[in-house]
Design an enzyme around this catalytic site. Structure first.
Site, PDB file in Angstrom:
ATOM      1  N   TYR A 266     144.817 -53.560   7.094  1.00 26.01           N
ATOM      2  CA  TYR A 266     146.217 -53.095   7.051  1.00 26.01           C
ATOM      3  C   TYR A 266     146.449 -52.030   8.104  1.00 26.01           C
ATOM      4  CZ  TYR A 266     146.192 -55.453   2.608  1.00 26.01           C
ATOM      5  OH  TYR A 266     146.075 -56.411   1.646  1.00 26.01           O
TER       6      TYR A 266
ATOM      7  N   LYS B  61     146.257 -49.060  18.336  1.00 29.52           N
ATOM      8  CA  LYS B  61     144.799 -49.296  18.259  1.00 29.52           C
ATOM      9  C   LYS B  61     144.454 -50.777  18.072  1.00 29.52           C
ATOM     10  CE  LYS B  61     143.213 -44.877  16.986  1.00 29.52           C
ATOM     11  NZ  LYS B  61     142.898 -44.362  18.241  1.00 29.52           N
TER      12      LYS B  61
ATOM     13  N   ARG C 153     152.852 -57.998   6.373  1.00 28.72           N
ATOM     14  CA  ARG C 153     153.050 -57.925   4.917  1.00 28.72           C
ATOM     15  C   ARG C 153     154.441 -57.353   4.666  1.00 28.72           C
ATOM     16  NH1 ARG C 153     149.397 -54.840   0.353  1.00 28.72           N
ATOM     17  NH2 ARG C 153     149.940 -52.980   1.557  1.00 28.72           N
TER      18      ARG C 153
ATOM     19  N   GLU D  44     148.532 -59.263  -8.567  1.00 29.84           N
ATOM     20  CA  GLU D  44     148.264 -57.830  -8.761  1.00 29.84           C
ATOM     21  C   GLU D  44     148.623 -57.333 -10.153  1.00 29.84           C
ATOM     22  OE1 GLU D  44     149.177 -55.452  -5.249  1.00 29.84           O
ATOM     23  OE2 GLU D  44     150.502 -57.025  -4.506  1.00 29.84           O
TER      24      GLU D  44
ATOM     25  N   ILE E  60     141.060 -50.925   4.834  1.00 36.75           N
ATOM     26  CA  ILE E  60     142.140 -49.988   5.160  1.00 36.75           C
ATOM     27  C   ILE E  60     141.813 -49.119   6.365  1.00 36.75           C
ATOM     28  CG2 ILE E  60     143.235 -49.833   2.902  1.00 36.75           C
ATOM     29  CD1 ILE E  60     141.428 -47.345   2.378  1.00 36.75           C
ATOM     30  N   HIS E  61     140.555 -49.167   6.807  1.00 37.94           N
ATOM     31  CA  HIS E  61     140.143 -48.249   7.878  1.00 37.94           C
ATOM     32  C   HIS E  61     139.276 -49.026   8.876  1.00 37.94           C
ATOM     33  CE1 HIS E  61     138.103 -44.848   9.838  1.00 37.94           C
ATOM     34  NE2 HIS E  61     139.115 -44.108   9.405  1.00 37.94           N
TER      35      HIS E  61
ATOM     36  N   ASP F 287     120.245 -81.485  -4.467  1.00 41.33           N
ATOM     37  CA  ASP F 287     121.117 -82.631  -4.727  1.00 41.33           C
ATOM     38  C   ASP F 287     122.499 -82.324  -4.145  1.00 41.33           C
ATOM     39  OD1 ASP F 287     121.988 -80.770  -6.468  1.00 41.33           O
ATOM     40  OD2 ASP F 287     121.598 -81.903  -8.293  1.00 41.33           O
TER      41      ASP F 287
HETATM   42  N1  COA Z   1     144.751 -49.041  11.426  1.00 40.94           N
HETATM   43  C1  COA Z   1     144.612 -48.643  12.720  1.00 40.94           C
HETATM   44  N2  COA Z   1     144.041 -47.477  13.054  1.00 40.94           N
HETATM   45  C2  COA Z   1     143.579 -46.696  12.055  1.00 40.94           C
HETATM   46  C3  COA Z   1     143.692 -47.074  10.710  1.00 40.94           C
HETATM   47  C4  COA Z   1     144.302 -48.298  10.410  1.00 40.94           C
HETATM   48  N3  COA Z   1     144.459 -48.731   9.155  1.00 40.94           N
HETATM   49  N4  COA Z   1     143.134 -46.123   9.938  1.00 40.94           N
HETATM   50  C5  COA Z   1     142.699 -45.156  10.761  1.00 40.94           C
HETATM   51  N5  COA Z   1     142.958 -45.503  12.042  1.00 40.94           N
HETATM   52  C6  COA Z   1     142.634 -44.738  13.253  1.00 40.94           C
HETATM   53  C7  COA Z   1     143.220 -43.351  13.168  1.00 40.94           C
HETATM   54  O1  COA Z   1     144.519 -43.332  13.714  1.00 40.94           O
HETATM   55  C8  COA Z   1     142.225 -42.542  13.968  1.00 40.94           C
HETATM   56  O2  COA Z   1     142.501 -42.666  15.327  1.00 40.94           O
HETATM   57  P1  COA Z   1     142.598 -41.309  16.237  1.00 40.94           P
HETATM   58  O3  COA Z   1     141.254 -40.654  16.078  1.00 40.94           O
HETATM   59  O4  COA Z   1     142.856 -41.821  17.605  1.00 40.94           O
HETATM   60  O5  COA Z   1     143.696 -40.538  15.645  1.00 40.94           O
HETATM   61  C9  COA Z   1     140.903 -43.268  13.747  1.00 40.94           C
HETATM   62  O6  COA Z   1     141.233 -44.584  13.302  1.00 40.94           O
HETATM   63  C10 COA Z   1     140.072 -42.583  12.687  1.00 40.94           C
HETATM   64  O7  COA Z   1     140.840 -42.432  11.529  1.00 40.94           O
HETATM   65  P2  COA Z   1     140.582 -41.243  10.501  1.00 40.94           P
HETATM   66  O8  COA Z   1     140.947 -39.949  11.145  1.00 40.94           O
HETATM   67  O9  COA Z   1     139.201 -41.374   9.969  1.00 40.94           O
HETATM   68  O10 COA Z   1     141.555 -41.578   9.324  1.00 40.94           O
HETATM   69  P3  COA Z   1     143.099 -41.160   9.169  1.00 40.94           P
HETATM   70  O11 COA Z   1     143.125 -39.865   8.432  1.00 40.94           O
HETATM   71  O12 COA Z   1     143.834 -41.256  10.457  1.00 40.94           O
HETATM   72  O13 COA Z   1     143.618 -42.314   8.226  1.00 40.94           O
HETATM   73  C11 COA Z   1     144.011 -43.507   6.214  1.00 40.94           C
HETATM   74  C12 COA Z   1     143.064 -42.556   6.944  1.00 40.94           C
HETATM   75  C13 COA Z   1     143.379 -43.978   4.926  1.00 40.94           C
HETATM   76  C14 COA Z   1     145.332 -42.800   5.930  1.00 40.94           C
HETATM   77  C15 COA Z   1     144.265 -44.710   7.155  1.00 40.94           C
HETATM   78  O14 COA Z   1     143.016 -45.336   7.370  1.00 40.94           O
HETATM   79  C16 COA Z   1     145.305 -45.703   6.712  1.00 40.94           C
HETATM   80  O15 COA Z   1     146.491 -45.456   6.820  1.00 40.94           O
HETATM   81  N6  COA Z   1     144.876 -46.873   6.237  1.00 40.94           N
HETATM   82  C17 COA Z   1     145.796 -47.890   5.796  1.00 40.94           C
HETATM   83  C18 COA Z   1     146.282 -47.583   4.413  1.00 40.94           C
HETATM   84  C19 COA Z   1     147.125 -48.696   3.881  1.00 40.94           C
HETATM   85  O16 COA Z   1     147.693 -49.466   4.640  1.00 40.94           O
HETATM   86  N7  COA Z   1     147.207 -48.823   2.564  1.00 40.94           N
HETATM   87  C20 COA Z   1     147.949 -49.881   1.962  1.00 40.94           C
HETATM   88  C21 COA Z   1     147.144 -51.119   1.813  1.00 40.94           C
HETATM   89  S1  COA Z   1     145.986 -51.013   0.519  1.00 40.94           S
HETATM   90 MG    MG Z   2     149.133 -53.744  -3.937  1.00 35.58          MG
END
Ligand code: COA
Ligand code: MG
Length: 334
Positions: free
Chosen positions: A43, A54, A102, A166, A267-268, A315
């Site tokens: 996501y 990214k 989504r 869900e 998510i990450h 089998d």
């Molecule tokens: N998509 C693209 N890039 C992402 C990302 C994602 N889902 N999650 C983190 N990154 C990037 C960040 O922007 C960061 O880049 P930068 O260093 O250039 O700023 C790098 O990856 C490292 O991220 P980090 O600092 O460890 O995490 P964060 O605090 O920026 O983000 C979350 C953490 C959980 C908020 C983030 O991962 C996120 O938004 N995930 C998606 C959540 C979501 O969509 N939930 C609903 C579905 S269940």
């Molecule tokens: Mg959900």
């Protein structure tokens, strides 16, 4: 219809429809649709420009541009227009990844506007994800809206549809939902391709306490895999929300792959590699599968059914599992 009647019905319907839809287990011999691997389903919140930029460096098979729960209510418009721009301009290179969006759920009151804005881009996403599908009626509503949104759009290919289950009621109705999705696939701009298990909403719905080990979800996960596979659909497993714990993620990913899931939500970016490895067949397993298929064919030619291979009785079911492994290896090694 009571639950048992529903299960009996869905079993029959699943058998009837199974030949037409391609998952990895039916892909051998499937004539029309190519299998889209979705080992890691990542996501990216549609409102977050930094994260959107990214995308070219994210190795996930499937990138989900999110309008739903990853986006604050106050930023839904921003997410829609950023996603629209991204699809329209093609500035961002998806290089072979499944480019998906989504939208918000049917009951949110936001879905129609999501479709209108996002799909007004001249390039459509490969796949749409529809969360919180509670009944077959939701798919009827969605199909109607999609048809009218795309009325003037020149679409070369149908979009794939991934639906989310869900809640307890959604799981209870899942066979009927899948069946309706497959029927609608004949006559709408989408073709149903998979089911995602939305575990956090499910836990909230049933009042379960979420743990990393996910014992509280065992039955639901197995049920989702079973129903999805009965309809020859992909099954996408839960998110591991403790995203810094890669060892816990590995254990849960391998468990999901072993249960029959075809992929997992992430998510990450740091979760992608671990998940994709868990959902890719190991080289030794591929070699085992290739040798087993060869041995099976040799024995068939000699008129023998069951036989022994590396100390195990082999089998037809084992042959089918071996073919799944070979197939998965061929689509994930590109
Ligand atoms: N998509 C693209 N890039 C992402 C990302 C994602 N889902 N999650 C983190 N990154 C990037 C960040 O922007 C960061 O880049 P930068 O260093 O250039 O700023 C790098 O990856 C490292 O991220 P980090 O600092 O460890 O995490 P964060 O605090 O920026 O983000 C979350 C953490 C959980 C908020 C983030 O991962 C996120 O938004 N995930 C998606 C959540 C979501 O969509 N939930 C609903 C579905 S269940
Ligand atoms: Mg959900």
């Amino acid at each position: 219809m009571n639950v048992f009647a529903l299960l009996r019905w869905s079993y029959k319907e699943g058998l009837r429809s199974s030949a037409k839809y391609s998952t990895i287990s039916s892909f051998q011999g499937s004539e029309s649709r190519k299998y889209v691997p979705r080992r890691a389903v990542l996501y990216v919140p549609g409102s977050d420009e930094r994260k959107l930029q990214k995308i070219p460096s994210l190795g996930a098979d499937c990138i989900v541009l999110d309008c739903e729960d990853g986006v604050a209510l106050s930023r839904k418009n921003e997410a829609r227009s950023k996603i629209r721009h991204l699809l329209q301009s093609r500035e961002i290179d998806f290089s072979g990844k499944d480019c998906s969006v989504r939208v918000n759920s049917v009951e949110s009151g936001l879905c129609e506007e999501d479709l209108r804005e996002v799909l007004s881009a001249s390039h459509l996403p490969d796949t749409l994800h529809l969360p919180k599908v509670e009944s077959p009626d939701h798919l009827d509503w969605f199909a109607d809206k999609l048809k009218s949104t795309l009325r003037s759009h020149k679409t070369a290919e149908k979009m794939r549809l991934i639906i989310f289950t869900e809640s307890a009621m959604s799981l209870l109705k899942l066979p009927a939902i899948c069946q309706r999705g497959i029927e609608l696939s004949e006559e709408t701009p989408f073709v149903l391709d998979g089911v995602v298990f939305g575990s956090d909403d499910f836990c909230a719905d049933i009042g379960a306490t979420r743990t990393n080990e996910a014992k509280e979800l065992l039955y639901a996960r197995q049920y989702v895999v079973m129903v999805a596979k009965a309809f020859k659909l992909q099954a996408i497993d839960l998110v591991y929300i403790d995203y810094k714990d890669l060892e816990g993620l590995r254990i849960q990913s391998e468990e999901g792959a072993g249960m029959g899931f075809t992929g997992k939500q992430v998510i990450h970016p740091g979760q992608v590699e671990v998940v994709q490895a868990a959902f890719s067949p190991k080289p030794q397993k591929v070699e085992w599968a290739r040798e087993l298929v060869q041995a099976f064919e040799d024995h068939q030619q000699q008129g023998k059914g069951a036989f022994t291979f590396r100390g195990h009785m082999i089998d037809m079911p084992l042959l089918l599992q071996a073919r799944n492994i070979i197939q998965m290896a061929s689509v994930t090694s590109k």
